[in-house]
Motif scaffolding. Structure first.
Motif, PDB file in Angstrom:
ATOM      1  N   VAL A 178      36.630  12.830 -20.337  1.00 26.68           N
ATOM      2  CA  VAL A 178      36.331  11.879 -19.046  1.00 26.68           C
ATOM      3  C   VAL A 178      36.093  10.478 -19.464  1.00 26.68           C
ATOM      4  O   VAL A 178      36.304   9.604 -18.551  1.00 26.68           O
ATOM      5  CB  VAL A 178      35.105  12.686 -18.192  1.00 26.68           C
ATOM      6  CG1 VAL A 178      34.573  11.662 -17.111  1.00 26.68           C
ATOM      7  CG2 VAL A 178      35.590  13.814 -17.720  1.00 26.68           C
ATOM      8  N   SER A 179      35.041  10.393 -20.249  1.00 29.70           N
ATOM      9  CA  SER A 179      34.672   9.064 -20.844  1.00 29.70           C
ATOM     10  C   SER A 179      35.961   8.096 -21.257  1.00 29.70           C
ATOM     11  O   SER A 179      35.846   6.975 -20.975  1.00 29.70           O
ATOM     12  CB  SER A 179      33.694   9.197 -21.923  1.00 29.70           C
ATOM     13  OG  SER A 179      32.601   9.575 -21.575  1.00 29.70           O
ATOM     14  N   LEU A 180      36.793   8.769 -21.962  1.00 34.34           N
ATOM     15  CA  LEU A 180      37.899   8.168 -22.286  1.00 34.34           C
ATOM     16  C   LEU A 180      38.956   7.754 -21.475  1.00 34.34           C
ATOM     17  O   LEU A 180      39.492   6.723 -21.229  1.00 34.34           O
ATOM     18  CB  LEU A 180      38.611   8.976 -23.584  1.00 34.34           C
ATOM     19  CG  LEU A 180      37.904   9.003 -24.633  1.00 34.34           C
ATOM     20  CD1 LEU A 180      38.697  10.089 -25.982  1.00 34.34           C
ATOM     21  CD2 LEU A 180      38.091   7.847 -25.387  1.00 34.34           C
ATOM     22  N   GLY A 181      39.177   8.810 -20.335  1.00 36.51           N
ATOM     23  CA  GLY A 181      40.130   8.583 -19.504  1.00 36.51           C
ATOM     24  C   GLY A 181      39.869   7.602 -18.333  1.00 36.51           C
ATOM     25  O   GLY A 181      40.404   7.034 -17.774  1.00 36.51           O
ATOM     26  N   SER A 182      38.118   7.445 -18.079  1.00 36.16           N
ATOM     27  CA  SER A 182      37.933   6.626 -17.121  1.00 36.16           C
ATOM     28  C   SER A 182      37.904   5.160 -17.889  1.00 36.16           C
ATOM     29  O   SER A 182      37.539   4.209 -16.794  1.00 36.16           O
ATOM     30  CB  SER A 182      36.222   6.805 -16.709  1.00 36.16           C
ATOM     31  OG  SER A 182      35.592   6.778 -17.974  1.00 36.16           O
ATOM     32  N   GLY A 183      38.121   5.097 -18.715  1.00 30.99           N
ATOM     33  CA  GLY A 183      37.949   3.594 -19.709  1.00 30.99           C
ATOM     34  C   GLY A 183      36.471   3.325 -20.006  1.00 30.99           C
ATOM     35  O   GLY A 183      36.378   2.065 -20.456  1.00 30.99           O
TER      36      GLY A 183
END
Length: 455
Positions: free
Chosen positions: A12-17
């Motif tokens: 989630v952290s990576l996907g949201s930027g």
């Protein structure tokens, strides 16, 4: 329920930027380098330049919409039994540090890299994987995050694997399990570990302990994490593991051997966990498994592990035996006195034993037992007292090794209260029931969330 970050959290952290792989990997490498931390005793081989390059490549892939798997950009450690191209696989020893570097990454490492994982390095372990405690006289012993004031062991042999996760040096770790070496450190450190059916994951280019019993699996924050990683390293990424309904599950609790010698905390925690599962609608059924009481006698001469370890180590012991951890050396040398007839006797006994156990377990969705019967002991006494070391090692290995000898699969999931000493609940099944055990494990993990997050 997990205290530690799951793959889903990181994705989630990576996907949201909100985060980049490079930033997360730099943080993991900083944790390894922290002079006040356990990094120097947790990692044997570091791969900082390679890790940063892999993280940068992952960020580039994500920037153009390419996400190879839930491991994309995630920091993963691997146990120091796995070949990494251009490096010597030391297996927590100094006896073979002059061996030729590996020509290529082990297939498991290749599978992780293809999935976008970032390999931060290889982790410390009991020398040659031959102990369930995690002590290592050559590289030091990383301490359990639960109680570093006392200086408790992390469990072994995948000691560094577990500590790499608890201390933020990796999101998940790959270990090996011959008699509990994934599940023991998972249990003692408050993590989840999965030992698959051995044949499902390639053991090529992985230094062996026992070719009959070795298996490869993950240590991570949750059952879902373990299911994702197991799917990637086994090549079974399309399974779609889902939690089974807890109500109506038939869960066997063996009364033979595996409940003996529990300390008070483990006994109370195990009983409370069974009660919680029962209240959730699971059927908890006590059964006798007399075969469990036979296993010590079957392996009385050292069993498959000693025989197969001797086969691999005999030349190295002749030339470098004085450099071995002498507790490991002594256990391997037992295999020297096992004859071909003795070895075949164990194989024959194993076949009959497996049939007997599988007959007892037929009709159940899973088997439950304490992963180990005690909380993590202090390292100091184990370091100096051989009698205490071997007695404790035997107790640690007792329950998990039942499943290796069965050629089965098993999870260890945390079942203790959040403020108390870690305790693992083992959820096990027979050969090739891996998907079902993971599904049952998801259901049990959800049911135990109340207990494992209570204050």
């Amino acid at each position: 329920m997990a205290r530690y970050k799951t793959l889903a959290d990181v994705s989630v952290s990576l996907g949201s930027g909100e985060a980049t792989s490079r930033a997360l990997v730099d943080a993991a490498l900083s944790a390894i380098s922290d002079p006040a931390g356990q990094g120097a005793k947790t990692f044997i081989r570091r791969n900082d330049a390679r890790a940063r390059a892999m993280a940068d490549a992952s960020d580039l892939m994500r920037s153009v919409g390419q996400v190879r798997s839930p491991l994309e950009g995630v920091a993963i450690s691997v146990k120091d039994l796995f070949d990494l191209a251009g490096e010597v696989t030391t297996a927590g020893s100094i006896a073979n540090r002059d061996a030729a570097p590996a020509a290529a990454d082990a297939p498991v490492v290749q599978a992780l890299a293809r999935a976008g994982a970032v390999i931060t390095g290889t982790t410390n372990m009991s020398e040659f994987a031959f102990s369930g405690l995690g002590l290592n006289p050559h590289y030091g012993t990383p301490l359990n995050a639960y109680d570093r004031v006392t200086g408790r062991i992390p469990g072994g042999s995948s000691s560094g694997a577990a500590v790499s996760v608890t201390d933020g040096m990796a999101v998940a770790a790959i270990g090996t399990d011959t008699g509990g070496s994934i599940r023991i450190p998972a249990a003692l450190c408050g993590l989840t570990g999965f030992k698959p059916t051995a044949r499902r994951v390639s053991r090529d280019a992985v230094l062996p302990l026992s070719t009959s019993l070795d298996s490869i699996g993950p240590i991570a924050a949750s059952v879902a994490c373990c299911a994702v990683i197991d799917g990637i390293i086994s090549g079974e990424t399309d399974r779609g593991i889902r939690a089974m309904p807890l109500a109506g599950l038939r869960l066997a609790v063996p009364q033979t051997v595996v409940l003996n010698d529990m300390d008070d905390h483990v006994a109370a925690t195990f009983a409370a966990s069974l009660s919680l599962l029962s209240k959730g609608g699971a059927q908890i059924i006590e059964i006798d498994v007399p075969e469990f009481a036979q296993l010590a006698a079957i392996n009385s001469k050292g069993g498959l592990i000693a025989a197969e370890a001797w086969h691999w180590h005999r030349s190295l012991l002749e030339s470098r035996g004085d450099t071995y951890d002498q507790r490991v050396r002594g256990r391997i040398l037992r295999g020297r006195d096992i004859s071909a007839a003795d070895y075949l006797d164990v194989l024959q006994a194993r076949t009959a034993w497996q049939k007997g156990v599988n007959d007892k377990l037929a009709g159940f969705d899973a088997v439950l037992m304490p992963t180990v019967p005690m909380i993590a002991p202090a390292a100091a006494e184990l370091d100096v007292d051989d009698q205490v070391f071997f007695a404790t090692n035997g107790l640690m290995l007792r329950n998990p090794t039942m499943i290796n000898f069965l050629d089965g699969c098993a999870l260890s999931v945390p079942c203790h209260g959040a403020s108390s000493a870690p305790v693992g609940l083992m959820i096990a099944g027979g050969p090739m029931t891996d998907a079902k055990i993971l599904s049952v494990g998801l259901a049990i993990e959800q049911a135990l969330t109340v207990r494992t997050t209570e204050q």
